[in-house]
Design a protein around this motif. Structure first.
Motif: not given
Length: 639
Positions: A233, A278, A280, A367, A369, A373, A382, A421
């Motif tokens: 992530m 987000w 990211e 969770d 991601h 991104g 995500f 996550s």
């Protein structure tokens, strides 16, 4: 050490013949381990003429000052350990600090009563009580104050770990450098905690660690990949903005990214007082070693998103808003994960098994991601799978399987990518920090190794009971402490509700647990003060009494720059909490002494006093912070 250094170089992807540049000493080091001093020939003096070397010895070295590290250091110190606590920044809190400003999330996301207690609860209750203005630096201050005022902790800010010396299967010492004082520390300890997030200490110690996403075949995880990879992530960079009484124009720098309406199909711009998780990047790169590039790229995204909000014409209501802060340190989610005696998986999270060696719990969704991104806005950022309830985390995930005196807490524990996550969020990480700090202290005090606790059933239960006593919640573990004299007392009260009887203060459960029952004494105070009494058949030698009060665990409690996140919270002391009270100690109906409690806002409160022979203790609730009921979850008494 040369072999350890070669292993570390290989772990970083530096092959034969490569040079590792040491920015501290101005030296280059080859794979052979030989050093070439460039400083002396260029300037006429060597590093030892500039840097001050200090040799330190302690019980416990904690590396990394995020929420996990703070709680690990405090837990160990409060249990009697001498702790050296190093942090490479000048702030504590990591992703929760004023430098990054992510609000602390955890199992309370389940919207039940699973808000984490223990040291984290103490920190957040203190911050809420003294910081109604929602100043981020006040959270920094709360943690700094609690660490600094503990005489067992030596805090070293701006201090970066750069070398580990191993002897056999144990770490002997670490070396660290303070950029502000030009000091080099050589620190020996009995135990070492890696709370760095990136697993830096473990990597330098050549401990076994994992990185990337596992294949389904490895742990039989439905969310695993067909073939493993090294992808993680990404990192995020936040911002904050403030509304003014006039238009506040904004011109983006040339290096800011440009965005269109379609870029936000899966990314909601709902308000702009607080930035977006987000924003990211970095999952497709080396999240550690490409960090400089990732940060610069994230800065371009932040200013590009703000440019879109201000200048696209799609958000005219932003006209009077202006940036008030932007981050310069990305918040990380994932890098190395240190291998323990057990690797927690997706299946463990979903099954919610109560491990025998459980020491904490989680409840954040699975969770995960997407690694691209903001490099691919055509995809949802995500994938989130909610949980039905909390899951337990075993001690075996919190110590290294390859280094005997290395423990870990935070996002670098022994879990798969899928399990990470959910375990990676800071409230969970904080409880893991309390677990390892307490484990180290318990192990040292009982002359047993941390990694031997799991096999020693008696000591494991004692350790779990110590965690529970210090307000660390553990699923389906109740107070059975033989030293707690309150469990032997008869209980009575001036008043009690139908479902909040006085006897519940010794039912062994110090919080509501979503079982449809209360686990607290509850007395209506509309008619005045109420009292609860503990009485013994024969005198008891007491020197300590402990209370667990109600602090509204069913609500969120976390500092955030996002107004929506703060709406359901109480800034200040929590209304359910007893503020003013009195504790009276009697022997044969003669009042021996009393303790006054005033302006309390904490959940766990302890009072020590000179040992007294007593046969009755009366607790008098005088005032709450607004609730009409006096509420006490638990009372404990000790000699």
């Amino acid at each position: 050490m040369k072999n350890n250094r070669r292993s570390f170089l290989r772990n970083l992807g530096i092959g034969s013949g490569a040079l590792l540049v040491n920015p501290v000493f101005g030296m280059t080091t080859g794979d052979s381990g030989e050093s070439q001093d460039r400083t002396e020939e260029n300037t006429g003096f060597i590093a030892s003429d500039v840097f001050v070397k200090r040799n330190l010895t302690t019980d416990f070295l904690v590396a990394g000052g995020g929420m996990a590290g703070v709680c690990a250091a405090l837990a160990a110190a409060r249990n009697g350990m001498k702790v050296i606590f190093i942090q490479n920044r000048s702030r504590l809190g990591g992703n929760a600090s004023s430098e990054i400003r992510m609000h602390i999330c955890g199992a309370s996301q389940l919207n039940q009563v699973w808000r984490e207690s223990g040291l984290l609860e103490e920190i957040l209750l203190t911050e809420a009580a003294i910081n109604p203005q929602r100043c981020w630096e006040m959270l920094d201050y709360v943690m700094y104050d609690k660490v600094l005022t503990n005489p067992n902790i030596t805090l070293l800010f701006d201090t970066s770990l750069y070398e580990v010396v191993r002897k056999g299967k144990s770490i002997d010492s670490i070396k660290a450098y303070c950029s502000q004082t030009e000091e080099i520390y050589d620190i020996k300890a009995k135990y070492f905690a890696d709370c760095t997030g990136d697993g830096t200490l473990a990597a330098l110690a050549a401990a076994d660690f994992m990185r990337g996403r596992e294949a389904k075949s490895e742990y039989n995880e439905a969310l695993g990949l067909e073939k493993r990879d090294d992808i993680t992530m990404g990192n995020s960079l936040l911002f904050q903005s403030t509304e003014h009484d006039k238009p506040m124009p904004f011109k983006a720098p040339a290096w800011a990214r440009k965005y269109q309406f379609e870029d936000f199909k899966y990314r909601k711009i709902h308000s702009w007082e607080y930035g977006y998780w987000w924003i990211e990047l970095g999952g497709l790169e080396n999240i550690v070693h490409d960090g400089q590039k990732i940060r610069h790229d994230l800065m371009a995204v932040v200013f590009g998103v703000w440019d879109y909000i201000k200048n696209s014409g799609n958000h005219p209501e932003s006209a009077n808003w202006a940036l008030s802060w932007h981050g310069a340190i990305p918040g990380k989610r994932e890098s190395r994960r240190i291998k323990g005696d057990y690797v927690l998986t997706q299946n463990d999270v979903l099954k919610q098994e109560n491990f025998e060696d459980r020491v904490a719990y989680g409840g954040w969704p699975l969770d995960d991601h997407l690694p691209a991104g903001m490099d691919d806005t055509s995809l949802s950022p995500f994938r989130s799978i909610g949980l039905k309830g909390p899951y337990s985390i075993p001690l075996r995930c919190l110590y290294s399987n390859s280094v005997d005196n290395l423990v870990m807490a935070g996002r670098n524990i022994s879990v798969t990518h899928v399990a990470l996550s959910t375990t990676r969020v800071m409230a969970t990480c904080a409880t893991l920090g309390q677990a390892i700090g307490t484990a180290v202290a318990f192990a040292v005090n009982n002359k047993i190794k941390v990694n031997a606790l799991v096999g020693n059933k008696e000591k494991l239960k004692e350790y779990q009971q110590l965690l529970l006593r210090q307000d660390q919640a553990i699923l389906n573990v109740q107070n059975s402490d033989k030293k707690d004299l309150a469990l032997q007392a008869s209980i009575s009260a001036s008043n009690e509700s139908d479902n909040g009887q006085a006897i519940l203060v010794i039912d062994g459960i110090n919080r509501d647990i979503a079982d449809g029952k209360l686990h607290q004494w509850r007395a209506d105070m509309t008619s005045g003060e109420q009292f609860l009494e503990l009485q013994w058949k024969s005198p008891q030698a007491l020197s300590l009494i402990e209370f667990t009060f109600d602090t509204g665990l069913n609500r969120h409690l976390r500092l955030s720059g996002e107004n929506g996140t703060m709406k359901s919270q109480v800034r200040g002391p929590q209304p359910e909490t007893i503020s003013d009270y009195q504790v009276e100690f009697y022997l044969k109906d003669r009042l021996l002494h009393k303790i006054e409690g005033k302006d309390n806002f904490l959940r766990k409160v302890a009072h020590s006093f000179n040992t007294s022979e007593v046969d009755r203790v009366r607790f008098v609730a005088k005032k709450t912070h607004g609730d009409k009921y006096a509420k006490v979850f638990e009372i404990r008494c000790y000699a």
